[in-house]
Design a protein around this motif. Structure first.
Motif, PDB file in Angstrom:
ATOM      1  N   MET A  69       0.836  -1.201   0.000  1.00 41.34           N
ATOM      2  CA  MET A  69       0.000   0.000   0.000  1.00 41.34           C
ATOM      3  C   MET A  69       0.873   1.255   0.000  1.00 41.34           C
ATOM      4  N   PHE A  70       1.880   1.266   0.874  1.00 42.61           N
ATOM      5  CA  PHE A  70       2.803   2.404   0.921  1.00 42.61           C
ATOM      6  C   PHE A  70       3.605   2.509  -0.372  1.00 42.61           C
ATOM      7  N   ALA A  71       4.034   1.370  -0.916  1.00 39.62           N
ATOM      8  CA  ALA A  71       4.840   1.386  -2.145  1.00 39.62           C
ATOM      9  C   ALA A  71       4.070   2.029  -3.297  1.00 39.62           C
ATOM     10  N   ILE A  72       2.808   1.675  -3.437  1.00 40.29           N
ATOM     11  CA  ILE A  72       1.991   2.251  -4.512  1.00 40.29           C
ATOM     12  C   ILE A  72       1.801   3.745  -4.270  1.00 40.29           C
ATOM     13  N   GLU A  93      -3.187   6.526  -3.569  1.00 39.37           N
ATOM     14  CA  GLU A  93      -3.447   5.971  -2.236  1.00 39.37           C
ATOM     15  C   GLU A  93      -4.640   5.027  -2.266  1.00 39.37           C
ATOM     16  N   LEU A  94      -5.680   5.380  -3.013  1.00 42.21           N
ATOM     17  CA  LEU A  94      -6.851   4.509  -3.146  1.00 42.21           C
ATOM     18  C   LEU A  94      -6.463   3.196  -3.817  1.00 42.21           C
ATOM     19  N   LEU A  95      -5.653   3.265  -4.866  1.00 42.01           N
ATOM     20  CA  LEU A  95      -5.175   2.046  -5.518  1.00 42.01           C
ATOM     21  C   LEU A  95      -4.380   1.204  -4.523  1.00 42.01           C
ATOM     22  N   GLY A  96      -3.578   1.844  -3.695  1.00 41.66           N
ATOM     23  CA  GLY A  96      -2.827   1.117  -2.674  1.00 41.66           C
ATOM     24  C   GLY A  96      -3.749   0.386  -1.715  1.00 41.66           C
ATOM     25  N   VAL A  97      -4.793   1.055  -1.262  1.00 41.97           N
ATOM     26  CA  VAL A  97      -5.753   0.438  -0.343  1.00 41.97           C
ATOM     27  C   VAL A  97      -6.441  -0.751  -1.019  1.00 41.97           C
TER      28      VAL A  97
END
Length: 183
Positions: A69-72, A93-97
């Protein structure tokens, strides 16, 4: 995560979810971000692994998902001009979640210790808590953003990992309750 595992995650989670975020936001997902995301993940995975050597030693699905999530979010694969805008940052951030949720579900389903019901309920939609303010997706996106500002430290990854653990437990309890009620 070796290249084969990452490519599998790219094709089953990151890329399909990026199309959904593109539709929602109208922003363009940069396909060339594939390697950038993987590099960011490896840096974070190495950092959390070093932290775990100082105590726990077990890197579970929640920590793996939190690091991704952090990496994205750090790679910011959505752009809107020369500099990433608020919308591009939030889209990343949404894509990470969404990808973090996918990782949790995939790892629960592939775990030989998961019972049949658990594998079934983690193949369906996730039941999210309904906080009084925002919704859980926005809550987690804000958590990523605030942690990114302070620096993606092992402590921040552990904090997000704990939030994912709570989410998994909440979903498990609520989904089993729905099954018992026949919903």
């Amino acid at each position: 995560m070796d290249d084969t595992e990452y490519l599998k995650l790219w094709n089953s989670g990151i890329r399909p979810h990026s199309k959904i975020v593109e539709e929602i936001t109208g922003l363009k997902f940069e396909l060339n971000s594939q390697q950038r995301i993987h590099r960011e993940y490896e840096v974070l995975r190495t950092m959390i692994h070093a932290e775990m050597q100082n105590g726990f030693n077990h890197i579970d699905r929640h920590k793996i998902a939190a690091a991704m999530m952090f990496a994205i979010a750090k790679a910011t694969p959505f752009q809107s001009g020369p500099n990433a805008s608020f919308a591009a940052r939030l889209a990343s951030e949404l894509l990470g979640v969404m990808t973090g949720f996918q990782i949790i579900c995939d790892l629960v389903r592939s775990n030989p210790e998961s019972d049949t019901v658990k594998k079934q309920i983690f193949g369906a939609r996730l039941i999210l808590p309904q906080p009084a303010k925002d919704n859980y997706l926005i809550f987690l996106a804000k958590l990523i953003y605030k942690a990114k500002i302070k620096g993606c430290t092992a402590e921040n990854i552990l904090m997000l990992s704990n939030a994912l653990y709570v989410l998994e437990e909440y979903h498990d309890r609520e989904a089993r309750a729905e099954l018992s009620r026949g919903l």
